[in-house]
Design an enzyme around this catalytic site. Structure first.
Site, PDB file in Angstrom:
ATOM      1  N   HIS A 150       0.837  -1.206   0.000  1.00 31.67           N
ATOM      2  CA  HIS A 150       0.000   0.000   0.000  1.00 31.67           C
ATOM      3  C   HIS A 150       0.873   1.258   0.000  1.00 31.67           C
ATOM      4  O   HIS A 150       0.654   2.180  -0.804  1.00 31.67           O
ATOM      5  CB  HIS A 150      -0.912  -0.040   1.233  1.00 31.67           C
ATOM      6  CG  HIS A 150      -1.822   1.127   1.386  1.00 31.67           C
ATOM      7  ND1 HIS A 150      -3.180   1.046   1.148  1.00 31.67           N
ATOM      8  CD2 HIS A 150      -1.586   2.409   1.754  1.00 31.67           C
ATOM      9  CE1 HIS A 150      -3.724   2.229   1.375  1.00 31.67           C
ATOM     10  NE2 HIS A 150      -2.784   3.068   1.749  1.00 31.67           N
ATOM     11  N   GLU A 151       1.863   1.295   0.881  1.00 29.31           N
ATOM     12  CA  GLU A 151       2.703   2.491   0.996  1.00 29.31           C
ATOM     13  C   GLU A 151       3.629   2.646  -0.210  1.00 29.31           C
ATOM     14  O   GLU A 151       3.859   3.759  -0.685  1.00 29.31           O
ATOM     15  CB  GLU A 151       3.496   2.466   2.306  1.00 29.31           C
ATOM     16  CG  GLU A 151       2.645   2.405   3.561  1.00 29.31           C
ATOM     17  CD  GLU A 151       1.531   3.447   3.648  1.00 29.31           C
ATOM     18  OE1 GLU A 151       1.663   4.551   3.070  1.00 29.31           O
ATOM     19  OE2 GLU A 151       0.514   3.157   4.293  1.00 29.31           O
TER      20      GLU A 151
END
Length: 189
Positions: A150-151
């Site tokens: 996600h990051e």
């Protein structure tokens, strides 16, 4: 350390690709410290630099201590919070291995209150640098693998809403909810 403002859905910075970090200095260390404080204050599990308006390839992630992973969540329910969790810092990260598959809800500090069903690898290995420029690798499995992906996506201008197959809506039950466990299982990243 200082809290930074988190950019919200619709801000064009969230769709831009970040530049690599080239200077490992006090300014970078301050950014990382501020991001960690902002993530914890926002009750998130991860935060990428573009979410605070900085177009550099940096993210922080919060991991449960080993004793909490192995035990029940009773401590957390008794008032424990994320203060005893471990903050991992990633500069110029790249995912170098992916394995398996998981499907679940995830949220984002830049998209408050939204939870989307996203397919991610179950295990990833990330190669990155620390705040001093030293290279390391770290494996993430389950929720940590989801967080790392996600990051890292944020650093490439990709937000989870573009990857979600379905968004959780308590007023409109979906067959996936029974499989995925509803919003209570989602974590804001």
């Amino acid at each position: 350390m200082a809290l930074r403002n988190i950019l919200l859905d619709g801000d064009p910075i969230l769709q831009k690709k970040c530049r690599p970090v080239e200077k490992f200095d006090d300014r970078l260390a301050q950014l990382i410290d501020d991001m960690a404080e902002t993530m914890i204050e926002g009750n998130g599990l991860g935060l990428a630099a573009p979410q605070v308006g900085v177009m550099r390839r940096v993210f922080v992630a919060l991991e449960e201590p080993p004793q909490k992973k192995a035990g029940a969540r009773a401590e957390e329910e008794d008032g424990q919070d994320q203060d005893d969790w471990v903050v991992h810092e990633f500069v110029n990260p790249e995912i170098i291995e992916r394995d398996g598959e998981q499907y679940g809800y995830e949220g984002c500090l830049s998209f408050p209150g939204e939870f989307g069903a996203v397919k991610r690898p179950d295990k990833v290995v990330v190669r990155a640098q620390d705040r001093h420029g030293n290279t390391f690798t770290m494996e993430g499995q389950g929720l940590m693998a989801r967080c790392f992906c996600h990051e890292t996506d944020h650093l490439d201008g990709v937000t989870f809403d573009t990857l979600a197959d379905y968004f959780y809506d308590p007023d409109v039950p979906h067959e996936l909810d029974a499989t995925l466990g509803g919003r209570e299982e989602a974590e804001e990243e």
